[in-house]
Write an enzyme that holds these catalytic residues in place. Structure first.
Site, mmCIF file in Angstrom:
data_model
loop_
_atom_site.group_PDB
_atom_site.id
_atom_site.type_symbol
_atom_site.label_atom_id
_atom_site.label_comp_id
_atom_site.label_asym_id
_atom_site.label_seq_id
_atom_site.Cartn_x
_atom_site.Cartn_y
_atom_site.Cartn_z
ATOM 1 N NE ARG A 141 -2.335 -1.557 3.329
ATOM 2 C CZ ARG A 141 -2.165 -2.847 3.615
ATOM 3 N NH1 ARG A 141 -2.691 -3.765 2.836
ATOM 4 N NH2 ARG A 141 -1.480 -3.213 4.682
ATOM 5 C CB THR A 185 0.276 -5.693 2.509
ATOM 6 O OG1 THR A 185 -0.403 -5.679 3.775
ATOM 7 C CG2 THR A 185 0.277 -7.109 1.947
ATOM 8 C CG ASN A 280 -7.195 -11.246 13.049
ATOM 9 O OD1 ASN A 280 -6.744 -10.544 12.156
ATOM 10 N ND2 ASN A 280 -7.088 -12.555 13.044
ATOM 11 C CG ASP A 325 -10.198 -11.257 10.434
ATOM 12 O OD1 ASP A 325 -9.102 -10.958 10.950
ATOM 13 O OD2 ASP A 325 -10.394 -11.233 9.202
ATOM 14 C CE LYS A 352 -10.486 -6.595 8.772
ATOM 15 N NZ LYS A 352 -10.145 -8.049 8.844
ATOM 16 C CD1 TRP A 413 -7.295 -3.464 3.267
ATOM 17 C CD2 TRP A 413 -6.818 -1.858 1.778
ATOM 18 N NE1 TRP A 413 -7.603 -3.939 2.016
ATOM 19 C CE2 TRP A 413 -7.324 -2.976 1.082
ATOM 20 C CE3 TRP A 413 -6.442 -0.719 1.050
ATOM 21 C CZ2 TRP A 413 -7.468 -2.993 -0.310
ATOM 22 C CZ3 TRP A 413 -6.600 -0.736 -0.327
ATOM 23 C CH2 TRP A 413 -7.105 -1.861 -0.991
ATOM 24 C CG HIS A 637 -6.256 -19.517 -8.348
ATOM 25 N ND1 HIS A 637 -6.007 -19.078 -9.636
ATOM 26 C CD2 HIS A 637 -5.055 -19.833 -7.821
ATOM 27 C CE1 HIS A 637 -4.695 -19.148 -9.864
ATOM 28 N NE2 HIS A 637 -4.095 -19.586 -8.787
HETATM 29 CA CA CA Z 1 -7.087 -10.972 9.802
#
Ligand code: CA
Length: 710
Positions: A141, A185, A280, A325, A352, A413, A637
């Protein structure tokens, strides 16, 4: 570029000035905290959230509510990336820098897009050497600048400093062992001569989260803070860990505990503190992680530490006893608010879990916390007791619960922005729910997560609808009145991050490829551009040669975009952003821009191939479903083999057809497509490979019968 032969002195001078113009070099200006805190600098975009305040607010007014309708592409570049354009570019002295797929960093002339240099950290090579079964997290990011350097972090865990001027590597350090199932990330955050980095990977093995700060000049480690306590028998690192350990039960350290901080960090110079959000639990299910309950600090928290030493100052846990989570790894925005006649140095946070927190950052006290989306996991946050009121049913004591917001978060995010002139925060919001199921597993504390394998401690997890009609929205939130001021409903979740300006504008890209400008005061749509490909990145703005520009990476990305979790109609696959079909771009807009951006190919949904020669064995297909999920094939996928945008739809891939077994083996076990981010799985057995083929063929045949994807 073609030049006509100059035949007058005037033309010669023009040609000479063009030469000077096109040989622009990146600068080695010494960037300091003073510059990183300067809200009035509109020439550059120096940090992830523009400045240390992370407000993503620009005082520029050249583009405003009256003329935004005249915004047009001014220049663009076609990028070599194939997926996940989720980053925030930086602009320093007329040069733009961005980090793309597989963590490659490129520098461009910010006036015209001419490429200056590229730095490739060779992530595929590193992963191959380490035989890591790395999956999914090949995107980043952002990057940071400090002094004369740029800082990037890689999928495989390196933190690297490069010269901003020429992209040459200065130092590189490993922030976790290569064998760990972790990833990075998030952008490394540079401040006060230090660069901070976290990591993610809670779902892929027993992990104990931590964050680290390194010296910007040398890469030397300066401090580390653990986001979950270790085994008490080994002794605690400090008092904070000892305090945290009192909130855990059982042998949590055998599961690692989690808490990995992968995003959401802010340098607060005024209080000499560094504030970050944590992740989490590992595994998700508290019954397994901490049998008997407990808040489990510092999971899902906002933690402030001394910026110089990394020593604990205060924390706010946003999801006590985390089991949904609910990471708190979302933006932490600094703002000066006037609340009840009092000036408050606030930190704004919308994680979240669906609550919007206004925190007094001098002491970590919550001043208000109201729901910005439908929330059923907690009844309310009681400001008096500083506690969430959580019904016991939220911890699914009977083995099943439908909880909202979903594990993808009411806000994740995607950057929120704050307009200090209007006093409003702009939040890209998701309105989704999901079921958590641990029936048949709830007393099974013998569960152990395995490295590089999905391990949630659940028997089921499924995305569902929440009570809203709409799946996504952009909303403006007043952090003083603690309420929503306006909301624009959107058909889909996963709206991109926002930018707001003193021109009373808020900009946002959408997964359907639209890039919109809204009146920041009331949400009225004022301008729309169709990029022909989904958008997940937040825009930036800067002003060069008297011209305000707005730049944006085009190309969708992130977990929901890859149909991770089988999001079906709630997710992305219906858009037709088929892997490999569309051109990733960086487009810059200006008033009366004159460039024509070539049209993208029409959206296309993958058509499953019906292979008559392939005889499906139902037992093998059943085993294959498990192999496909556990090894995280599902992450790129897609659930049920229906791909989102991150990787090919395997139902339409020749590699899984009868007669192509060797090709399939060379990709999956041999790593033939590692350069694209497809890891290699050398330990998969012949039976496991075969089971995946049967599973995918079965999905393909069912899909082909239905006539398309779904
Ligand atoms: Ca997580």
């Amino acid at each position: 570029m073609k030049f006509r032969r100059p035949n007058t002195l005037g033309q010669l001078l023009v040609a000479a000035s063009l030469l000077v113009f096109t040989s622009l070099h990146a600068s080695d200006r010494n960037i300091t905290d003073k510059e990183l805190s300067d809200e009035s600098n509109t020439t550059d975009w120096l940090a992830y959230g523009r400045t240390h305040s992370e407000q993503r607010y620009s005082p520029l007014t050249d583009i405003n509510v009256d003329n935004v309708g005249k915004l047009k592409p001014d220049w663009y570049i076609d990028l070599p990336d194939k997926s996940d354009m989720v980053g925030t570019p930086l602009v320093v002295d007329g040069v733009m820098y961005y980090i793309g797929e597989m963590n490659r960093v490129r520098a461009f002339d910010a006036r015209n897009g001419k490429k200056l240099w590229e730095y490739d950290p060779e992530v595929a090579k590193t992963i191959e050497t380490g035989y890591q079964r790395k999956v999914f997290w090949k995107h980043s990011r952002g990057i940071s600048t400090y002094g004369n350097k740029l800082f990037l972090a890689t999928w495989d865990g390196r933190l690297i400093a490069i010269n901003r001027k020429d992209g040459k590597e200065v130092w590189s350090v490993r922030t976790f062992a290569q064998t760990e199932p972790l990833n990075i990330t998030g952008h490394p955050k540079a401040f006060d001569g230090k660069v901070f980095v976290g990591n993610g990977g809670t779902e892929l093995g027993p992990t104990r989260g931590y964050v680290t700060a390194y010296d910007t000049e040398t890469g030397k480690q300066l401090w580390r803070f653990y986001t979950a306590p270790g085994n008490p028998a080994d002794g605690f690192e400090d008092e904070a860990q000892e305090m945290a350990a009192k909130t855990w039960k059982g042998k949590w350290w055998e599961h690692g505990g989690g808490g990995n901080a992968w995003h959401g960090w802010t340098y607060d110079k005024e209080f000499n503190q560094f504030i970050f959000g944590t992740g989490n639990g590992s595994p998700w299910n508290r019954k397994i992680r901490s049998p008997g309950g407990g808040d489990n600090l510092f999971l899902s928290s906002v933690v402030a530490v001394d910026a110089k030493t990394g020593k604990y100052k205060w924390h706010l846990q946003t999801a006590p006893g985390e089991t949904w989570d609910y990471t708190s790894c979302m933006d932490i925005v600094l703002a000066d608010l006037n609340i009840g006649g009092k000036n408050v140095k606030a930190a704004l946070h919308a994680p979240k879990n669906g609550f919007f927190y206004v925190i007094d950052r001098s002491n970590g006290k919550v001043l208000s916390a109201e729901k910005f989306a439908d929330v059923n996991w907690a009844t309310k946050f009681d400001v008096k007791t500083q506690k969430h009121i959580i019904p016991e049913s939220s911890y699914y004591p009977e083995g099943k619960a439908n909880i909202y917001p979903s594990a993808f978060g009411a806000h994740t995010w995607h950057a929120m922005s704050y307009n200090p002139k209007l006093g409003l925060v702009y939040i890209p919001t998701n309105h989704l729910a999901n079921t958590f199921k641990d029936e048949g597993k709830k007393t099974d504390t013998s569960f152990r997560a395995e490295k590089h394998k999905l391990g949630l401690g659940l028997s089921g997890w499924l995305l569902t609808k929440d009570p809203h009609e709409t799946r996504g929205s952009l909303q403006a939130w007043d952090p003083v009145k603690n309420k929503r001021v306006w909301q624009v409903n959107q058909k889909n979740p996963w709206g991109a991050g926002t930018l707001t300006t003193a021109g009373n504008l808020v900009f946002q890209g959408l997964p359907n490829g639209k890039f919109n400008a809204y009146d920041a005061r009331n949400g009225k749509i004022l301008w729309e551009y169709d990029a022909g490909l989904g958008i997940s990145a937040p825009p930036i703005t800067y002003k060069l040669d008297g011209k305000q520009m707005i730049s944006l990476l085009i190309g969708p990305g992130g977990a929901l975009a890859s149909n991770f979790g089988g999001s079906g109609e709630l997710g992305f696959e219906g858009f037709g952003w088929k892997y490999g079909l569309h051109q990733r771009r960086l487009i810059t807009f200006a008033l009366d821009g004159k460039v024509v951006v070539p049209a993208q190919p029409a959206p296309e949904v993958a058509q499953p191939i019906f292979d008559k020669k392939f005889k499906i064995d139902d037992k093998k297909a059943g085993d294959g479903a498990g192999t496909y999920a556990v090894h995280l094939c599902v992450a790129c996928h897609g659930g049920s083999g229906v791909a989102g945008v991150k990787a090919p739809d395997l139902r339409a891939s020749p590699a899984l057809l009868k007669g192509n077994e060797k090709m399939f083996e060379s990709i999956v076990r041999g790593g033939a497509l590692l350069e694209n981010g497809m890891p290699k799985f050398p330990t998969l057995t012949d039976e496991e490979l075969d089971s995946i083929r049967h599973y995918i063929r079965k999905q393909a045949h069912e899909g082909a019968k239905e006539g398309a994807g779904h």
